[in-house]
Write a protein that holds these residues in place. Structure first.
Motif, short mmCIF file in Angstrom:
data_model
loop_
_atom_site.label_atom_id
_atom_site.label_comp_id
_atom_site.label_asym_id
_atom_site.label_seq_id
_atom_site.Cartn_x
_atom_site.Cartn_y
_atom_site.Cartn_z
N GLU A 201 0.85 -1.19 0.00
CA GLU A 201 0.00 0.00 0.00
C GLU A 201 0.89 1.24 0.00
O GLU A 201 1.53 1.56 0.99
CB GLU A 201 -0.91 0.01 1.23
N LEU A 202 0.92 1.94 -1.13
CA LEU A 202 1.76 3.12 -1.27
C LEU A 202 1.00 4.42 -1.02
O LEU A 202 1.53 5.37 -0.46
CB LEU A 202 2.38 3.16 -2.67
N ARG A 203 -0.23 4.49 -1.49
CA ARG A 203 -1.08 5.68 -1.33
C ARG A 203 -0.43 6.92 -1.92
O ARG A 203 -0.32 7.98 -1.30
CB ARG A 203 -1.39 5.91 0.16
N LEU A 204 0.04 6.78 -3.16
CA LEU A 204 0.68 7.89 -3.86
C LEU A 204 -0.14 8.37 -5.06
O LEU A 204 0.33 9.25 -5.80
CB LEU A 204 2.08 7.47 -4.34
N ARG A 205 -1.32 7.78 -5.26
CA ARG A 205 -2.10 8.14 -6.43
C ARG A 205 -2.51 9.62 -6.42
O ARG A 205 -2.47 10.30 -7.45
CB ARG A 205 -3.35 7.25 -6.50
N THR A 206 -2.87 10.13 -5.25
CA THR A 206 -3.28 11.54 -5.16
C THR A 206 -2.12 12.47 -5.49
O THR A 206 -2.29 13.47 -6.21
CB THR A 206 -3.81 11.85 -3.75
N LYS A 207 -0.92 12.16 -4.99
CA LYS A 207 0.25 12.97 -5.32
C LYS A 207 0.52 12.97 -6.82
O LYS A 207 0.83 14.01 -7.41
CB LYS A 207 1.48 12.45 -4.57
N ALA A 208 0.41 11.80 -7.43
CA ALA A 208 0.65 11.70 -8.87
C ALA A 208 -0.37 12.52 -9.65
O ALA A 208 -0.03 13.18 -10.64
CB ALA A 208 0.62 10.24 -9.31
N GLN A 209 -1.61 12.50 -9.24
CA GLN A 209 -2.64 13.28 -9.91
C GLN A 209 -2.39 14.78 -9.77
O GLN A 209 -2.55 15.54 -10.74
CB GLN A 209 -4.02 12.92 -9.35
N VAL A 210 -1.98 15.20 -8.58
CA VAL A 210 -1.68 16.63 -8.37
C VAL A 210 -0.50 17.06 -9.24
O VAL A 210 -0.53 18.13 -9.87
CB VAL A 210 -1.39 16.90 -6.88
N ILE A 211 0.54 16.22 -9.30
CA ILE A 211 1.71 16.55 -10.13
C ILE A 211 1.32 16.60 -11.60
O ILE A 211 1.73 17.52 -12.33
CB ILE A 211 2.82 15.51 -9.90
N ALA A 212 0.53 15.62 -12.06
CA ALA A 212 0.16 15.56 -13.47
C ALA A 212 -0.72 16.74 -13.89
O ALA A 212 -0.70 17.14 -15.07
CB ALA A 212 -0.57 14.25 -13.76
N ILE A 213 -1.47 17.31 -12.97
CA ILE A 213 -2.35 18.44 -13.30
C ILE A 213 -1.65 19.77 -13.05
O ILE A 213 -1.73 20.70 -13.87
CB ILE A 213 -3.65 18.36 -12.49
N LEU A 214 -0.93 19.87 -11.94
CA LEU A 214 -0.38 21.15 -11.52
C LEU A 214 0.86 21.56 -12.30
O LEU A 214 1.02 22.74 -12.66
CB LEU A 214 -0.06 21.10 -10.02
#
Length: 457
Positions: A201-214
């Motif tokens: 369980e990494l729980r990094l999906r939200t960080k990746a989404q923020v980086i990909a959008i921001l």
């Protein structure tokens, strides 16, 4: 009398408490049981399913909860690392950098004759044609430029900003190695589930989404600010520069996610290892976690080797951009800062920040994979363990010493905070040379005055 069945080697081991401790292996030629449910099922799960049926038929005990958990996880849901970083991979493929292909089996591959590769080639050709016209325009501006030395340096800065287009072919060349690292994470997660009995369980999906959008938004905003504040920067030139900046900083986002994945995985592995030592029979557990750590250490090294040429180029490019931008700012001190210096300040600040994060994240990942894990091993209480467990702990410590886990770019250099310090020190040296060269060149009014005085004398 107890019986133990190993589904991988198809053998039965018989042991008794009244007999001397020895292995009696009886190899059976057991064919897989025909089952329609095994169609389109990965070999590992099919073997476990056949083993379960065979055990039930001969009266063996069912699979353990850990084995049942591993069997219940679908193959296409095992790559949590890819799913966590998937938004960044999608953006990289959209801008023509990473032409990977997802296979029906759930794996990742680099296929030369694939729709994703075709799209990336077309995108690259279109971007190259667009940038070629801009480059010709910038070269013409530099040729006709008449002014101070620092103004010429600032004009060359726009030509240097075109260099990130080389990242695209470099990443094409290294995409096969990047895909190999992604598939290596799949194998690591499989072994981790078998060892710990749960998914990673990494729980990094939200960080990746923020980086990909921001990141694309911030890159476009910085180029827009430069367009408003700098002269000779037309509106039609904004779009390719936005794409080039997005390519550079999205590669930084990819690097951040890769290092963050290594750091979090190392922390999870260390915590699981400490919990495993509290149970009876730690010798086997230490051996299993040593194997997991060796896989993680190899993934850390492969992360650097898989993109060695790309990130070597990015580090040199950022060093060049930072030097020119800061020199452009310092050369304007005598005249005072104006609106046109805002673009230089934004470029210098963003480039320094990206270079720092590349070095700092790699340093942090290497620290967690090796140094932090060594601290966990040194804090283990050995007094209550048997001789085998103590030997395994010592072998684990020796493995952490003999297997370097530093992130190295293909043998060129290690990526850590020392690299950032060295680049800044070298940059200061070049800035001093450029400023001395600027001081040695007299201003145009002073030169005309000296020329007139010499002519009168």
């Amino acid at each position: 009398m107890s019986l133990y069945f190993n589904a991988d080697t198809m053998r039965i081991e018989r042991s008794s408490v009244h007999e001397p401790k020895r292995n009696r292996n009886v190899f059976l030629d057991v064919k897989p049981i025909a089952d329609d449910a095994n169609v389109n099922v990965p070999p590992r799960q099919a073997a476990r399913r056949n083993a379960t049926v065979f055990n039930n038929r001969v009266g063996f005990p069912p699979l353990t909860p850990k084995e049942a958990f591993v069997d219940a996880v679908p193959a296409d849901q095992t790559c949590m690392v890819f799913e966590s970083s998937k938004p960044i991979y999608l953006v990289l493929r959209a801008i023509g950098v990473l032409p990977y292909t997802r296979l029906p089996s759930g794996g990742t591959a680099f296929v030369l004759a694939s729709p994703s590769m075709t799209y990336c080639v077309l995108f690259f050709l279109l971007l190259t044609v667009y940038i070629a016209f801009i480059l010709l325009n910038r070269i013409e501006i530099v040729r006709t430029l008449e002014g101070r030395f620092e103004e010429s340096v600032i004009a060359y800065l726009f030509i240097v900003n075109i260099l990130p287009i080389l990242i695209i072919p470099l990443m094409w060349y290294e995409s096969r190695k990047v895909v190999s690292v992604v598939n290596g994470w799949v194998d690591f997660e499989t072994v981790y589930r078998e060892t710990s009995g749960r998914a990673l369980e990494l729980r990094l999906r939200t960080k990746a989404q923020v980086i990909a959008i921001l990141l694309p938004i911030l890159c476009s905003l910085s180029v827009a600010i430069t367009h408003v504040t700098m002269v000779d920067f037309k509106l039609l030139q904004v779009i390719p520069y936005c794409v080039l900046d997005t390519i550079t900083y999205m590669m930084g986002g990819y690097w951040y996610m890769a290092c963050e994945t290594l750091s979090i995985t190392a922390k999870i592995l260390a915590e699981d290892f400490q919990r495993a030592l509290r149970h009876v029979g730690p010798a086997a557990k230490v051996s299993e976690y040593r194997s997991l750590w060796l896989r993680l250490s190899k993934l850390a090294r492969d992360t650097g080797f898989s993109t060695c040429y790309t990130f070597t180029f990015i580090c040199l490019y950022l060093f060049f951009i930072i030097t020119l931008s800061i020199y452009g700012l310092m050369s304007q001190i005598s005249d005072g800062f104006g609106v046109k210096d805002i673009g230089l300040a934004v470029t210098a600040f963003c480039s320094v920040g990206l270079l720092f994060y590349i070095c700092d994240e790699a340093h942090y990942a290497s620290f967690n994979v090796r140094t932090n894990f060594q601290k966990k091993l040194l804090m283990v209480e050995l007094s209550w363990m048997n001789t085998d467990a103590q030997t395994e702990i010592n072998m684990f410590l020796r493995a952490t010493e003999m297997n370097p886990s530093s992130i190295n770019l293909g043998g060129f250099f290690d990526v850590n905070r020392t690299l950032f310090k060295s680049l800044l020190a070298t940059m200061v040296t070049y800035l001093v040379v450029l400023l001395q060269f600027q001081i040695s060149i007299p201003d145009e009014p002073s030169a005309m005055l000296m020329h007139s005085n010499s002519s009168h004398s």
